[in-house]
Design a protein around this motif. Structure first.
Motif, mmCIF file in Angstrom:
data_model
loop_
_atom_site.group_PDB
_atom_site.id
_atom_site.type_symbol
_atom_site.label_atom_id
_atom_site.label_comp_id
_atom_site.label_asym_id
_atom_site.label_seq_id
_atom_site.Cartn_x
_atom_site.Cartn_y
_atom_site.Cartn_z
ATOM 1 N N VAL A 37 0.847 -1.193 0.000
ATOM 2 C CA VAL A 37 0.000 0.000 0.000
ATOM 3 C C VAL A 37 0.885 1.247 0.000
ATOM 4 C CG1 VAL A 37 -1.787 1.272 1.278
ATOM 5 C CG2 VAL A 37 -1.840 -1.227 1.199
ATOM 6 N N VAL A 38 0.403 2.288 -0.664
ATOM 7 C CA VAL A 38 1.129 3.561 -0.733
ATOM 8 C C VAL A 38 1.694 3.920 0.645
ATOM 9 C CG1 VAL A 38 -1.059 4.846 -0.433
ATOM 10 C CG2 VAL A 38 0.956 6.005 -1.345
ATOM 11 N N GLY A 39 2.951 4.341 0.646
ATOM 12 C CA GLY A 39 3.651 4.631 1.889
ATOM 13 C C GLY A 39 4.708 3.602 2.217
ATOM 14 N N GLU A 40 4.550 2.368 1.702
ATOM 15 C CA GLU A 40 5.564 1.343 1.924
ATOM 16 C C GLU A 40 6.760 1.611 1.017
ATOM 17 O OE1 GLU A 40 4.243 -2.739 2.384
ATOM 18 O OE2 GLU A 40 2.158 -2.052 2.493
ATOM 19 N N GLU A 41 7.950 1.479 1.582
ATOM 20 C CA GLU A 41 9.164 1.908 0.891
ATOM 21 C C GLU A 41 9.342 1.247 -0.469
ATOM 22 O OE1 GLU A 41 14.040 1.972 1.497
ATOM 23 O OE2 GLU A 41 12.744 1.015 2.989
ATOM 24 N N PRO A 133 -9.901 4.884 -4.322
ATOM 25 C CA PRO A 133 -10.156 6.061 -5.163
ATOM 26 C C PRO A 133 -9.697 5.909 -6.610
ATOM 27 C CG PRO A 133 -8.226 6.430 -3.806
ATOM 28 C CD PRO A 133 -8.825 5.127 -3.353
ATOM 29 N N TYR A 134 -10.361 6.650 -7.478
ATOM 30 C CA TYR A 134 -9.959 6.857 -8.879
ATOM 31 C C TYR A 134 -9.872 8.355 -9.104
ATOM 32 C CZ TYR A 134 -10.783 1.980 -10.174
ATOM 33 O OH TYR A 134 -10.700 0.610 -10.266
ATOM 34 N N ALA A 184 -2.089 16.725 -9.076
ATOM 35 C CA ALA A 184 -1.872 17.952 -8.315
ATOM 36 C C ALA A 184 -1.967 17.625 -6.821
ATOM 37 C CB ALA A 184 -2.920 19.001 -8.697
ATOM 38 N N ALA A 185 -1.297 18.399 -5.994
ATOM 39 C CA ALA A 185 -1.232 18.120 -4.555
ATOM 40 C C ALA A 185 -2.623 17.998 -3.933
ATOM 41 C CB ALA A 185 -0.427 19.209 -3.853
ATOM 42 N N ARG A 186 -3.548 18.861 -4.336
ATOM 43 C CA ARG A 186 -4.899 18.826 -3.763
ATOM 44 C C ARG A 186 -5.608 17.525 -4.116
ATOM 45 N NH1 ARG A 186 -8.940 23.462 -5.620
ATOM 46 N NH2 ARG A 186 -8.622 22.344 -7.588
ATOM 47 N N ASP A 187 -5.477 17.080 -5.383
ATOM 48 C CA ASP A 187 -6.120 15.841 -5.805
ATOM 49 C C ASP A 187 -5.492 14.634 -5.111
ATOM 50 O OD1 ASP A 187 -7.808 17.231 -7.487
ATOM 51 O OD2 ASP A 187 -6.483 17.030 -9.225
ATOM 52 N N ARG A 188 -4.182 14.682 -4.920
ATOM 53 C CA ARG A 188 -3.498 13.585 -4.238
ATOM 54 C C ARG A 188 -3.987 13.457 -2.800
ATOM 55 N NH1 ARG A 188 1.053 12.138 -1.237
ATOM 56 N NH2 ARG A 188 2.153 10.304 -2.061
ATOM 57 N N LYS A 189 -4.112 14.580 -2.109
ATOM 58 C CA LYS A 189 -4.568 14.546 -0.725
ATOM 59 C C LYS A 189 -5.997 14.025 -0.614
ATOM 60 C CE LYS A 189 -1.554 18.231 0.980
ATOM 61 N NZ LYS A 189 -1.484 19.629 1.495
ATOM 62 N N SER A 190 -6.853 14.432 -1.541
ATOM 63 C CA SER A 190 -8.244 13.963 -1.483
ATOM 64 C C SER A 190 -8.329 12.469 -1.774
ATOM 65 C CB SER A 190 -9.119 14.754 -2.454
ATOM 66 O OG SER A 190 -8.862 14.395 -3.806
ATOM 67 N N ALA A 191 -7.459 11.976 -2.685
ATOM 68 C CA ALA A 191 -7.442 10.539 -2.982
ATOM 69 C C ALA A 191 -6.991 9.743 -1.766
ATOM 70 C CB ALA A 191 -6.528 10.267 -4.173
ATOM 71 N N LEU A 192 -6.003 10.233 -1.048
ATOM 72 C CA LEU A 192 -5.523 9.541 0.151
ATOM 73 C C LEU A 192 -6.585 9.537 1.246
ATOM 74 C CD1 LEU A 192 -1.828 10.807 0.252
ATOM 75 C CD2 LEU A 192 -2.614 8.470 -0.232
ATOM 76 N N ARG A 193 -7.327 10.621 1.366
ATOM 77 C CA ARG A 193 -8.424 10.646 2.346
ATOM 78 C C ARG A 193 -9.491 9.636 1.971
ATOM 79 N NH1 ARG A 193 -7.642 16.368 2.131
ATOM 80 N NH2 ARG A 193 -9.375 16.539 0.638
ATOM 81 N N GLU A 194 -9.820 9.573 0.681
ATOM 82 C CA GLU A 194 -10.822 8.610 0.234
ATOM 83 C C GLU A 194 -10.332 7.189 0.450
ATOM 84 O OE1 GLU A 194 -13.149 7.319 -3.852
ATOM 85 O OE2 GLU A 194 -12.265 9.326 -3.700
#
Length: 215
Positions: A37-41, A133-134, A184-194
Motif C-alpha cells: 500500500v502507498v507509503g511502503e518503501e 479512489p480513482y 496535483a497536490a490537492r487531488d493527491r490529498k483527497s485521494a488519500l483521504r478517500e
C-alpha cells in the motif's frame, strides 16, 4: 474451464490466439500474496533488473502475481506491489475494443512518443496499492513497451487506449512512481483521504474473491 470463442480476440504475450481459458493458467497455479500500500518503501524506489531468467522462482512469482491481480480485480500488477523489488509486471485486461490482453514482461522500457504524434486521453485511473479512489489523469493513448519474457527472450508489447494506460501505469511502478505522483497536490490529498475511508472495503472484497478461488 470455459474458453473464449475462436475469434482471435485474445493476445497472449502480444500474439493473437484462437482460444484461451477464462481463468489464465498462471492464475490457476498461483498463490495470492499481500498487496503493498502507498507509503511502503518498496513502492517508492526504482526496482532492480530481472537477471535470473528461466528459474522456478521467477515462474512462481509470475503465477502468484496473476493470482493476486485476479483476486484484487486488477488490470495489471507490478512486482513491487507484492513486495518484490524486481522490474516485472503482469496484465490481464480487456481493451476498449473488446480484445483481451494477457501476459508478463521483465525489464520493460517504454518507447518515447514524439510530442507531435502524441494524443492524450483524460480518463479515471486507480491502483491496487491505493485501494478505493480513482482520479482523472491524462496519458498518451498509445504505448509500446520493450523488455523480456521470463526466459529472457525479447518482447515487444503495443497497446492502445485503456491497455496503453495499463502499460504506462505498471512501468511507472517499476520506477517507484504511483499514479498519485502525477496528480496535483490537492487531488493527491483527497485521494488519500478517500483511500483511508474505503480501503477496508477493498480488502474485504479481495478476501472474498480469494476464498471463492480456493486461495
Amino acid at each position: 474451464m470455459a474458453a473464449t470463442p475462436p475469434d482471435r480476440r485474445v493476445r497472449v504475450q502480444g500474439v493473437p490466439v484462437d482460444a484461451y481459458p477464462a481463468l489464465a493458467p498462471e492464475t490457476e497455479r498461483g498463490a495470492v500474496r499481500r498487496i503493498t500500500v502507498v507509503g511502503e518503501e518498496v513502492l517508492h524506489r526504482p526496482c532492480r533488473p530481472v537477471t535470473g531468467f528461466g528459474t522456478p522462482e521467477l515462474a512462481r512469482l509470475i503465477d502468484d502475481m496473476f493470482a493476486t491481480n485476479h483476486t484484487a480485480e486488477g488490470a495489471g500488477l507490478a512486482a513491487n506491489q507484492v513486495d518484490v523489488d524486481l522490474r516485472l509486471f503482469v496484465w490481464d485486461i480487456t481493451d476498449d475494443w473488446g480484445v483481451r490482453h494477457v501476459g508478463h514482461i521483465a525489464n520493460p522500457v517504454l518507447d518515447e512518443t514524439p510530442a507531435a504524434g502524441r494524443r492524450l486521453l483524460e480518463e479515471p485511473e486507480g491502483c491496487l496499492s491505493v485501494p478505493g479512489p480513482y482520479r482523472t489523469l491524462a496519458r498518451p493513448d498509445h504505448a509500446v513497451v520493450r523488455g523480456q519474457d521470463q526466459h529472457g527472450n525479447p518482447l515487444v508489447i503495443e497497446g492502445h487506449g485503456y491497455f496503453a494506460r495499463c502499460l504506462q501505469h505498471e512501468t511507472d511502478h517499476l520506477h517507484g512512481r504511483l499514479y498519485l505522483d502525477r496528480l496535483a497536490a490537492r487531488d493527491r490529498k483527497s485521494a488519500l483521504r478517500e483511500m483511508a475511508d474505503r480501503r477496508q472495503e477493498a480488502f474485504d472484497r479481495r478476501a472474498v474473491n480469494a476464498a471463492r478461488l480456493g486461495k
